[in-house]
Design an enzyme around this catalytic site. Structure first.
Site: not given
Ligand SMILES: [Zn+2]
Ligand SMILES: [Zn+2]
Length: 360
Positions: A37, A39, A42, A58, A162
């Site tokens: 993902c 994120s 990030h 996740h 997600c």
């Molecule tokens: Zn995510």
């Protein structure tokens, strides 16, 4: 077990980590697939704060290996999706239908004076987003999982954890898009394509996809976009106003940039709604023109698509089984845990919609 351990920005390595056995209300899951993902990128680059050391990942699906005392919703062998947060199930927000805004997510973690669920070289190691699924196994609270049917491919199901709930939830739950309306979606990655599919499900008459990459716009057309705007060569606000005859009833920002968040607001119709889904690093201010605001436009955030996990996640799986929600098209690449850095690079170049890490 092996896990991708992050020890500060850019310092990612595959390490051997310790994992405990389930205590009260905990479930041990063997991870079979985890989506990569934005994120995660990030966290890896330090644009989102993360504990040190931590385990990334996740967006996972797997099979229950062992359950602790008090667990009644799962048994060994069950197929599950892992959620990107753990709701308490008891606070006012949880019981009023907004578990993504749970006021007490810490209630489902082990206390500091307890043995950590996972540890690395004798130190507690924290999962990001209560996930930590770039690992062969995850030990977590039972409220961090949702059961799914055994016949669904787990590399597809993982995306629901997600990207799908975040993008589709923003359309169906946060904004509650109505049939016959017009929708614009900025960004056609896993979240944006989920929003586009949900807009089609909701009956939007126009679904306009905005991106700067032709491969992503082509995927958007296949998944339900009625129109596309290449923002590398055209002003998306002007184009959306033209295509909708004045502005979109709903606009969704699924990139995480100030500029596109502002554009999402500016392209809405009078009384339209802009929903910011993408995580914007550094929590900057988003400038909003007062004149447009006075057209009774709204701008709002969406956390994990306002998802009601226990209801919505199995629903998306059912829609996938019926052929009404396409997960196959969104998994563009499989890889191994050792290839995570390459997966990040491909994501940055926009070459993939989702890379999914597979485990033995
Ligand atoms: Zn995510
Ligand atoms: Zn709660």
């Amino acid at each position: 077990m092996r896990a991708a351990v992050l020890q500060g920005p850019g310092k990612l390595s595959i390490e051997e980590v310790e994992i405990d056995r389930p205590k009260d209300h905990e479930v041990l899951v063997k991870i079979k697939a985890t989506g990569v993902c934005h994120s995660d990128l990030h966290y890896f680059e330090g644009n989102l704060p993360s504990p040190n050391p931590c385990i990334l990942g996740h967006e996972a699906a797997g099979i229950v290996e062992e359950v602790g005392p008090g667990v009644t919703a799962f048994k060994p062998g069950d197929h599950v999706i892992q959620l990107p947060m753990i709701f308490c199930g008891h606070c006012p927000r949880c019981v009023s239908g907004f578990p993504t805004l749970c006021m007490n997510p810490g209630a489902s973690r082990r206390r500091d004076d307890e043995k950590p669920r996972t540890s690395f070289r004798g130190r507690k190691i924290t999962p990001t987003a209560d996930g930590g699924s770039f690992a062969e196994k995850v030990l977590s609270h039972e409220n961090g999982f949702v059961r799914i049917p055994d016949d669904v491919a787990l590399d597809r199901a993982a995306l629901v954890g997600c990207g799908v709930i975040t993008g589709a939830g923003a359309v169906l739950r946060t904004a509650e898009v109505k049939a016959g309306t017009t929708v614009a979606v900025f960004g056609c990655g896993g979240i944006g394509l989920s929003a586009i599919q949900a807009a089609r499900l909701a009956g939007a008459r126009k679904v306009i996809a905005v991106d700067v990459l032709e491969n992503k716009l082509a995927a958007a057309r296949r998944l339900g976009a009625t129109d596309t705007v290449d923002a590398s060569s055209a002003d998306p606000v002007k184009e959306i106003r033209k295509l909708t005859g004045g502005g979109a009833d709903y606009a969704f920002e699924a990139i995480g940039l100030v500029q596109t968040a502002r554009q999402a607001f500016e392209c809405t119709a009078t009384r339209g709604t802009a929903v910011i889904i993408g995580a914007i690093a550094g929590s900057p201010e988003i400038p909003i023109p007062y004149g447009l605001l006075m057209g009774e436009r709204r701008i709002m955030g969406s956390i994990l698509g306002s998802t009601r996990f226990v209801i919505d996640a199995p629903n998306y799986i059912e829609l996938y089984r019926q052929g009404r929600f396409n997960l196959d098209e969104m998994v563009t690449r499989h890889c191994r845990l050792d290839d995570l850095l390459e997966a990040f690079e491909m994501m940055k170049r926009g070459e993939v919609i989702r890379s999914v890490v597979l485990y033995d």
